[in-house]
Scaffold this motif. Structure first.
Motif, short mmCIF file in Angstrom:
data_model
loop_
_atom_site.label_atom_id
_atom_site.label_comp_id
_atom_site.label_asym_id
_atom_site.label_seq_id
_atom_site.Cartn_x
_atom_site.Cartn_y
_atom_site.Cartn_z
N VAL A 1 0.85 -1.19 0.00
CA VAL A 1 0.00 0.00 0.00
C VAL A 1 0.89 1.23 0.00
O VAL A 1 1.73 1.40 0.88
CB VAL A 1 -0.94 0.01 1.21
CG1 VAL A 1 -1.77 1.29 1.23
CG2 VAL A 1 -1.85 -1.21 1.19
N GLN A 2 0.69 2.08 -1.01
CA GLN A 2 1.48 3.30 -1.10
C GLN A 2 0.74 4.46 -0.40
O GLN A 2 -0.38 4.31 0.09
CB GLN A 2 1.75 3.62 -2.56
CG GLN A 2 2.48 2.50 -3.30
CD GLN A 2 3.73 2.98 -3.98
OE1 GLN A 2 4.45 3.85 -3.48
NE2 GLN A 2 4.02 2.40 -5.14
N ALA A 3 1.38 5.61 -0.38
CA ALA A 3 0.87 6.76 0.36
C ALA A 3 -0.48 7.23 -0.19
O ALA A 3 -0.80 7.03 -1.37
CB ALA A 3 1.88 7.91 0.29
N ALA A 4 -1.24 7.86 0.68
CA ALA A 4 -2.51 8.46 0.25
C ALA A 4 -2.24 9.66 -0.65
O ALA A 4 -1.13 10.21 -0.69
CB ALA A 4 -3.31 8.89 1.48
N TRP B 1 4.01 8.28 -5.01
CA TRP B 1 4.35 6.86 -4.86
C TRP B 1 5.76 6.57 -5.34
O TRP B 1 6.33 7.29 -6.17
CB TRP B 1 3.37 5.98 -5.64
CG TRP B 1 1.96 6.06 -5.12
CD1 TRP B 1 1.53 6.68 -3.98
CD2 TRP B 1 0.79 5.52 -5.73
NE1 TRP B 1 0.16 6.56 -3.84
CE2 TRP B 1 -0.32 5.84 -4.91
CE3 TRP B 1 0.56 4.80 -6.90
CZ2 TRP B 1 -1.62 5.45 -5.22
CZ3 TRP B 1 -0.73 4.40 -7.22
CH2 TRP B 1 -1.82 4.72 -6.37
N GLN B 2 6.31 5.47 -4.83
CA GLN B 2 7.57 4.94 -5.29
C GLN B 2 7.36 4.10 -6.55
O GLN B 2 6.28 3.54 -6.75
CB GLN B 2 8.22 4.08 -4.20
CG GLN B 2 8.54 4.82 -2.92
CD GLN B 2 9.58 5.90 -3.15
OE1 GLN B 2 10.64 5.62 -3.70
NE2 GLN B 2 9.28 7.11 -2.73
N VAL B 3 8.38 4.02 -7.39
CA VAL B 3 8.30 3.20 -8.59
C VAL B 3 8.15 1.73 -8.19
O VAL B 3 8.87 1.22 -7.34
CB VAL B 3 9.55 3.39 -9.46
CG1 VAL B 3 9.52 2.44 -10.65
CG2 VAL B 3 9.65 4.83 -9.94
N SER B 4 7.19 1.05 -8.80
CA SER B 4 6.94 -0.36 -8.52
C SER B 4 7.59 -1.28 -9.54
O SER B 4 7.96 -2.41 -9.22
CB SER B 4 5.43 -0.63 -8.51
OG SER B 4 4.76 0.21 -7.59
N LEU B 5 7.69 -0.81 -10.81
CA LEU B 5 8.17 -1.69 -11.86
C LEU B 5 8.61 -0.85 -13.05
O LEU B 5 7.95 0.13 -13.40
CB LEU B 5 7.05 -2.64 -12.31
CG LEU B 5 7.38 -3.73 -13.31
CD1 LEU B 5 8.30 -4.77 -12.71
CD2 LEU B 5 6.10 -4.41 -13.81
N GLU B 6 9.73 -1.21 -13.66
CA GLU B 6 10.13 -0.61 -14.92
C GLU B 6 9.78 -1.58 -16.04
O GLU B 6 10.06 -2.77 -15.95
CB GLU B 6 11.62 -0.32 -14.95
CG GLU B 6 12.08 0.35 -16.23
CD GLU B 6 13.58 0.56 -16.30
OE1 GLU B 6 14.30 -0.15 -15.56
OE2 GLU B 6 14.03 1.38 -17.10
N VAL B 7 9.15 -1.06 -17.09
CA VAL B 7 8.69 -1.88 -18.20
C VAL B 7 9.29 -1.34 -19.49
O VAL B 7 9.35 -0.12 -19.69
CB VAL B 7 7.15 -1.88 -18.30
CG1 VAL B 7 6.67 -2.74 -19.47
CG2 VAL B 7 6.52 -2.37 -16.99
#
Length: 505
Positions: free
Chosen positions: A112-115, A129-135
């Motif tokens: 869960v990322q920030a509100a 938010w922080q990066v979750s995935l590079e595509v």
């Protein structure tokens, strides 16, 4: 989620298609791509009664609205589920299925990322938010309109839209996605350019692409753009794709194509975007405006911490806008308003008037080449083709003097009697400009009407025939050289003051 992780990817479908070659063959690759099997089950539920709980279980956004072939982008994802994954679907005909899965990422750990956070005095809401995935959109991703489907292990589903460009393309048809308008109406987090959610401080003066789209995450793609993409790909047109943010970044891109298609709701334009289309028209590129309310609001695009052109500025006034106070030409008012005073009609031909409306479209010029093969005679009425917003020829404002009205539809909106118009005008360069003047043109393009006889009784078939006429002729080059417009305003009684009330705003 923390630092970006490299994607473990699975390509889906044949390892090599016409669309994966280094150089795309004009039109032929579109035909071969759409001959591949589609992927059922790609749609996220659209009904809020079912979808709301599903959508909120996983949310995300991309670091860019589009990426060139072979380019990379970041995904920002938030979910309480233990795991999530992303599936990349290219939108096309695919035998009527509507999409093909071209890639599926490996499962990722949830978090869960920030509100949502309100930033500055402009009531701008962002997802920090922080990066979750590079595509990476490698060569297995053909150019096109994409929906990235986020799927969480607790049953969540939502979309992240993306366009895969081909910046080397000189395809006949350039299809432009109106993402600045999508973002203007996006209320995720707290507010959009119209209003704020309760307790969120009213409308925003600046909205950010650094957040998910609300509802199922698809912006205004469905009902405004999706249906045209299906139509163009079903008929194998030589197409390429970009967003209006890309036009802002490179205004000259429009002139590299024979026709540029503005889709259903193309309301929010920067100066760079408008000048790009005007320059393309004046160099011989045809323009098709297949919606209404186009080029109405003036915006600026500014950078954010995530990337270029991620903040959309629209104060709607000079006061309080620090840039406009110093340089009134940069004011983000409506294009028709002072101090800008450049009504959209000088580009589009017609002029936005009002909403909401629900009326029949009435043929006024059955001899027009645009209606060839539609079997529509004088006065033929296409049921409920004028909705929800509409444009009309308004002689009181700057209007091409050779504009030709194809359909002239009486209506009543907000108690006022008026008209909606379908128009065609040609420029000195030979370019032609078509404007549908309604939101209902594109929704009629999704169905397969092959073998059906166009008529007012079969409105879908008639609209599709007219659209094919437009694309067939405009794909060849400056269509005005073959089909010059001829003013018929006097024949229709269209003159200053013929609608009793002054034009709406």
């Amino acid at each position: 989620p923390g630092a970006a992780t490299g994607p473990s990817s699975t390509s889906v479908g044949p390892p090599t298609t016409a669309a994966t070659t280094t150089t795309l063959d004009p039109a032929a690759w579109v035909v071969r791509e759409n001959a591949l099997p589609g992927t059922p089950g790609w749609e996220v539920p659209s009904d809020p009664r079912v979808g709301q709980a599903v959508w909120e279980k996983v949310r995300g956004y991309a670091s860019t609205t589009s990426v060139d072939r072979g380019g990379s982008f970041d995904l920002f994802v938030s979910t309480a589920a233990p795991e999530w994954r992303v599936e990349a679907y290219r939108i096309g005909w695919y035998g009527g299925v509507g999409a093909r899965k071209v890639w599926e990422g490996a499962p990722q750990r949830g978090g869960v990322q920030a509100a949502a956070v309100q930033v500055g005095s402009t009531n701008t809401w962002v997802a920090p938010w922080q990066v979750s995935l590079e595509v990476t959109a490698d060569p297995e991703w053909p150019p096109g309109a994409y929906l990235l489907k986020l799927v969480s292990s607790d049953g969540g589903q939502s979309y992240v839209p993306l366009v895969v460009r081909d910046d080397r393309s000189t395809a006949a048809v350039g299809i432009q996605s109106s993402v600045t308008t999508w973002q203007a109406y996006n209320q995720w987090g707290g507010a959009n350019l119209y209003a704020g959610l309760p307790g969120k401080g009213g409308r925003s003066d600046v909205v950010s692409f650094d957040r998910p789209y609300y509802r199922r995450g698809s912006g205004e793609f469905f009902g405004r753009e999706y249906e045209f993409v299906l139509f163009a790909e079903r008929h194998g047109y030589d197409v390429t794709y970009w967003t209006d943010v890309d036009l802002h970044a490179d205004p000259a891109r429009a002139a590299r194509h024979r026709v540029v298609v503005s889709l259903g709701h193309d309301e929010y334009y920067s100066s760079e975007m408008r000048r790009g289309l005007e320059a393309a028209r004046d160099a011989g590129t045809n323009l098709l405006f297949l919606g209404a309310n186009g080029c109405f609001r003036k915006i600026r695009l500014e950078d954010s911490s995530v990337g270029r052109f991620r903040n959309e500025v629209n104060y709607r006034r000079v006061q309080g806008d620090p840039v406009a106070m110093a340089d009134p030409s940069q004011a983000t008012v409506s294009w028709r308003e002072a101090p800008v005073s450049q009504p959209e009609s000088s580009l589009i031909g017609s002029y936005y008037e009002s909403n909401p409306v629900d009326a029949d479209m009435v043929v006024a010029n059955p001899g027009s080449w645009i209606l060839e093969g539609t079997n529509l005679g004088m006065g033929a009425a296409l049921p409920r083709m004028v909705a929800n917003e509409y444009d009309r020829v308004t002689p009181e404002v700057p209007t091409p003097d050779n504009i030709e009205v194809v359909c002239h539809s009486p209506l009543v909106c907000r108690g006022r009697r008026s008209f909606a118009d379908v128009t065609w005008y040609t420029a000195a360069s030979g370019a032609g400009v078509f404007a549908a003047g309604t939101f209902q043109w594109i929704p009629r393009l999704a169905a397969d009407t092959d073998g059906r006889t166009p008529s007012a009784a079969d409105t879908e078939a008639a609209v599709q025939q007219a659209t094919r006429n437009l694309l067939d002729e405009c794909s060849k080059g400056p269509a005005g050289r073959v089909h010059p417009s001829r003013s018929n305003l006097a024949e229709l009684g269209i003159r200053p003051g013929y609608v009793a009330d002054p034009p709406g705003t």
